[in-house]
Design a protein around this motif. Structure first.
Motif, PDB file in Angstrom:
ATOM      1  N   SER A 663       0.835  -1.198   0.000  1.00 55.59           N
ATOM      2  CA  SER A 663       0.000   0.000   0.000  1.00 55.59           C
ATOM      3  C   SER A 663       0.875   1.254   0.000  1.00 55.59           C
ATOM      4  O   SER A 663       1.942   1.292   0.616  1.00 55.59           O
ATOM      5  CB  SER A 663      -0.914   0.018   1.223  1.00 55.59           C
ATOM      6  OG  SER A 663      -1.755  -1.120   1.229  1.00 55.59           O
ATOM      7  N   ALA A 664       0.395   2.278  -0.685  1.00 57.67           N
ATOM      8  CA  ALA A 664       1.089   3.564  -0.750  1.00 57.67           C
ATOM      9  C   ALA A 664       0.316   4.584   0.070  1.00 57.67           C
ATOM     10  O   ALA A 664      -0.902   4.730  -0.094  1.00 57.67           O
ATOM     11  CB  ALA A 664       1.226   4.035  -2.192  1.00 57.67           C
ATOM     12  N   LEU A 665       0.999   5.275   0.969  1.00 60.82           N
ATOM     13  CA  LEU A 665       0.405   6.327   1.784  1.00 60.82           C
ATOM     14  C   LEU A 665       0.942   7.663   1.295  1.00 60.82           C
ATOM     15  O   LEU A 665       2.155   7.894   1.295  1.00 60.82           O
ATOM     16  CB  LEU A 665       0.736   6.144   3.262  1.00 60.82           C
ATOM     17  CG  LEU A 665      -0.003   5.024   4.007  1.00 60.82           C
ATOM     18  CD1 LEU A 665       0.611   3.666   3.715  1.00 60.82           C
ATOM     19  CD2 LEU A 665      -0.001   5.291   5.511  1.00 60.82           C
ATOM     20  N   LEU A 666       0.047   8.539   0.866  1.00 57.15           N
ATOM     21  CA  LEU A 666       0.404   9.857   0.339  1.00 57.15           C
ATOM     22  C   LEU A 666       0.197  10.901   1.421  1.00 57.15           C
ATOM     23  O   LEU A 666      -0.901  11.037   1.964  1.00 57.15           O
ATOM     24  CB  LEU A 666      -0.436  10.183  -0.892  1.00 57.15           C
ATOM     25  CG  LEU A 666      -0.223  11.560  -1.528  1.00 57.15           C
ATOM     26  CD1 LEU A 666       1.200  11.698  -2.057  1.00 57.15           C
ATOM     27  CD2 LEU A 666      -1.224  11.806  -2.654  1.00 57.15           C
ATOM     28  N   PHE A 667       1.257  11.658   1.736  1.00 54.35           N
ATOM     29  CA  PHE A 667       1.218  12.700   2.760  1.00 54.35           C
ATOM     30  C   PHE A 667       1.547  14.042   2.123  1.00 54.35           C
ATOM     31  O   PHE A 667       2.273  14.112   1.126  1.00 54.35           O
ATOM     32  CB  PHE A 667       2.242  12.425   3.868  1.00 54.35           C
ATOM     33  CG  PHE A 667       1.998  11.179   4.674  1.00 54.35           C
ATOM     34  CD1 PHE A 667       1.302  11.232   5.868  1.00 54.35           C
ATOM     35  CD2 PHE A 667       2.484   9.959   4.244  1.00 54.35           C
ATOM     36  CE1 PHE A 667       1.089  10.084   6.612  1.00 54.35           C
ATOM     37  CE2 PHE A 667       2.285   8.806   4.982  1.00 54.35           C
ATOM     38  CZ  PHE A 667       1.579   8.864   6.172  1.00 54.35           C
ATOM     39  N   THR A 668       1.030  15.091   2.736  1.00 53.85           N
ATOM     40  CA  THR A 668       1.440  16.450   2.405  1.00 53.85           C
ATOM     41  C   THR A 668       1.935  17.129   3.671  1.00 53.85           C
ATOM     42  O   THR A 668       1.429  16.856   4.777  1.00 53.85           O
ATOM     43  CB  THR A 668       0.278  17.256   1.806  1.00 53.85           C
ATOM     44  OG1 THR A 668       0.729  18.576   1.484  1.00 53.85           O
ATOM     45  CG2 THR A 668      -0.883  17.392   2.775  1.00 53.85           C
TER      46      THR A 668
END
Length: 678
Positions: A663-668
């Motif tokens: 799984s890929a977790l996208l953060f800003t």
């Protein structure tokens, strides 16, 4: 009472006072409280207490004293030799009009008033001009410097008259009894409104469009398709025209070895005659080279770069105020400036402004819509103009070629940096819409894969610099919680999920990860209408060691593919997507690789803490139900940080981490600060 207006701004909040000078036939309307003296030796003079005293020697008296002087003084001879390329006027050459104002930015040593040249022998006969009374020595230095700059720019008069406020000449009155000379700068009149005044008008958009007479020809100059459209499209077209005009004028100064050093809304005017932006009086213009030479020594190149960078930063503030009119509020603008002065990266301005303004601005969030268009190109240009390091700021010529300032008719070849920025901005916009149907989910996964392919910082040393900070979770490819038919024992509404990374020592690659989940538990049957509930907080702490690693693309067998429920990592499927016509030009390699460099994360023990407000914290079974509901909704990598195995993309504003199941977790990057948001 006449409206107080000049080529510069009147002081807001000051009382107007009509005064009829005994030797002038016109009425002067002053925006400052005045007291009167018997003799009128100077136009305006400020006393020690800060009270502005009006003491005018009439124009006829001053001109008669000039005519009585048969032999000019040494000072006047020297001044004439220094300023021989402009006209020396007499006060009797002008008919003073009834419009007077304090000078630029409310300076106490400047008073600006309008007049008309009445000398029939002058080439400016019957032309409206602005006379700027300069009282202090510093103000007079600015005026003489403006005339000196004109001498350097006179070789290209067309560009000078198009993009700079024209300086016609000066009036030098004789020395008074108190040994204080008087210097009046005569410059062009370009309308009564500065750009700041325009933006403060309620109907500024249609009025300014009418002033600039935006026709098909002017629209074609910025590469637009149409002249009409909604208010956001019209405002974007107008900003493009104004910004391009201003950049051309500033580049004209830079190409002549000068920096303006005083670019701001109050010092920018729009001429309705030739429909060009006019930068203000060049009284503070500075030379790139102190000795006047053009040699390319290292010190002089650094000075030139720093001065250009200062002007470009000022251009960034002008653009920000034009696009986001909320920044005209002094309190919001102070927070905006504080964000930059603290050294935060301007590429994270969007996240910061969302925290300040929210999603319900009084201006309808038109600025966000403008900057979000074309894959977030406006935020990219703004970040380059306001870059923390002067060496990273964009130049005028590169800004003119930026996609934000070029309409759809102009095909601009984007750089790799702009492509990365567009991919990240689009992924952020899709995640904010919270429409997680299959098309949106596949697009987000596709964009994340592309970002990983174009990762600009694959080495661990780059991660050690960029990873520390506070990050907000935007999306997870392996967890999709939306509308559901589940009937949980307790309903929990998850708020922001933050991941804070701190570096224990600069000499070691040890990092501390802290995930912080805010939530509220809704009790009772009225939860569909009341989402307040009881607040709670879940914290997970763990330490990591950062090393170099690689992310492998595993091939799947057809027999096991149907049992695979995680995100797609089939190398053949990805290669088929990336070798298409759309993405073939931006992929940095010809053959699709079987692995990519990544930052490997090795975790140690984790610590989980949950706090719930009373009375829920008094029942162990209730706390268990809340914890189970949170584990159902949030990604498992956030609850169990040991499941984070590597990082595949990082820059100043975005972060992608991969879990053990792919799984890929996208953060800003987040800037949630009570001092900013209060």
């Amino acid at each position: 009472m006449a409206l107080c207006r000049t080529g510069l701004n009147p002081i807001p909040g000051c009382n107007s006072l009509a005064y009829s000078a005994q030797n002038l036939s016109t009425k002067l309307v002053l925006p400052v409280p005045l007291r009167f003296t018997g003799q009128f030796s100077n136009l305006v003079r400020r006393n020690r207490k800060g009270v502005c005293c009006f003491s005018l020697r009439n124009a006829a008296s001053a001109s008669s004293m000039e005519s009585q002087e048969d032999a000019p003084s040494a000072f006047s001879v020297c001044l004439e030799e220094e300023l021989d390329h402009v006209i020396r006027f007499k006060m009797s050459d002008f008919k003073i009009l009834d419009r007077v104002s304090i000078g630029l930015g409310g300076r106490s040593d400047e008073v600006v008033f309008e007049g008309t040249v009445k000398d029939s022998g002058s080439p400016l006969y019957n032309t409206r001009v602005v006379l700027r009374q300069l009282s202090s020595a510093q103000a007079q230095r600015r005026g003489k410097r403006a005339i000196e700059v004109l001498k350097k720019l006179v070789r290209r008069k067309l560009l000078y008259h198009s993009y700079s406020m024209q300086v016609h000449g000066y009036v030098s009155l004789p020395v008074n009894v108190d040994n204080s000379g008087s210097f009046i700068l005569v410059h062009g009149y370009h309308g009564s409104f500065s750009l700041r005044h325009w933006l403060q008008q309620s109907d500024w958009l249609p009025t300014l469009e009418a002033t600039l007479a935006l026709d098909e020809e002017s629209v074609r100059k910025v590469g637009e398709d149409t002249t009409g459209g909604p208010a956001v499209s019209r405002q974007l077209r107008l900003i493009r025209i104004l910004m391009r005009d201003l950049l051309i004028g500033v580049n004209y100064l830079h190409s002549h070895g000068l920096a303006h050093t005083e670019l701001r809304l109050e010092n920018v005017h729009i001429s309705p005659i030739d429909r060009h932006i006019k930068v203000g009086i060049l009284g503070n213009a500075a030379d790139f080279y102190k000795d006047g030479s053009n040699s390319s020594s290292l010190d002089k190149l650094d000075r030139r770069q720093m001065m250009i960078a200062f002007d470009m930063r000022c251009m960034g503030f002008i653009m920000a105020k034009m696009v986001m009119r909320e920044l005209m509020d002094p309190l919001i603008y102070a927070k905006f400036k504080s964000f930059l002065t603290k050294g935060h990266d301007p590429s994270c301005l969007r996240e910061f402004m969302l925290e300040i303004l929210g999603r319900s601005s009084v201006y309808g969030n038109a600025g966000f819509q403008i900057l979000d268009r074309n894959w977030g190109a406006g935020w990219h240009l703004l970040s380059l103009l306001l870059a923390t390091k002067p060496s990273q700021r964009i130049s005028c010529l590169d800004a003119l070629r930026h996609p934000f300032l070029c309409g759809p008719r102009w095909r601009v070849v984007p750089s790799m940096d702009i492509i990365r920025w567009g991919l990240g901005s689009t992924a952020m916009r899709i995640s904010e819409e919270y429409i997680y149907r299959e098309p949106q989910r596949s697009r987000l996964a596709h964009f994340i894969d592309l970002m990983e392919m174009l990762n600009p910082h694959p080495k661990p040393k780059n991660w050690l610099e960029l990873l520390p900070g506070k990050w907000r979770l935007l999306y997870c490819t392996g967890k999709h919680i939306g509308l559901t038919l589940r009937q949980p024992p307790l309903r929990a509404l998850v708020g922001n999920v933050h991941l804070t990374v701190t570096r224990a020592s600069k000499l070691k690659a040890n990092l501390s990860f802290d995930s912080d989940i805010g939530f509220s538990v809704m009790v009772g049957q009225d939860w569909p209408h009341d989402k307040a509930g009881k607040s709670g907080r879940l914290q997970v702490n763990s330490s990591f060691t950062l090393t170099a690693g690689r992310r492998l693309y595993l091939k799947q067998d057809k027999t096991t593919e149907k049992f695979f429920s995680g995100p797609s990592s089939n190398v053949e499927a990805l290669a088929q997507k990336f070798t298409g016509k759309k993405w073939r030009k931006i992929i940095p390699f010809k053959e699709f690789p079987s692995s990519l460099p990544a930052a490997k994360l090795a975790s140690s023990d984790i610590d989980v803490t949950m706090n719930v407000d009373a009375p829920l914290n008094q029942n162990i079974d209730t706390a268990k139900n809340v914890l189970q509901e949170l584990r159902t909704q949030i990604p498992p990598e956030i609850f169990d940080l040991s499941k984070l195995v590597c990082g595949t993309y990082v820059d100043s504003r975005l972060l992608v981490l991969r879990g053990v199941n792919g799984s890929a977790l996208l953060f800003t990057r987040s800037f949630v600060d009570r001092n900013f948001s209060s």
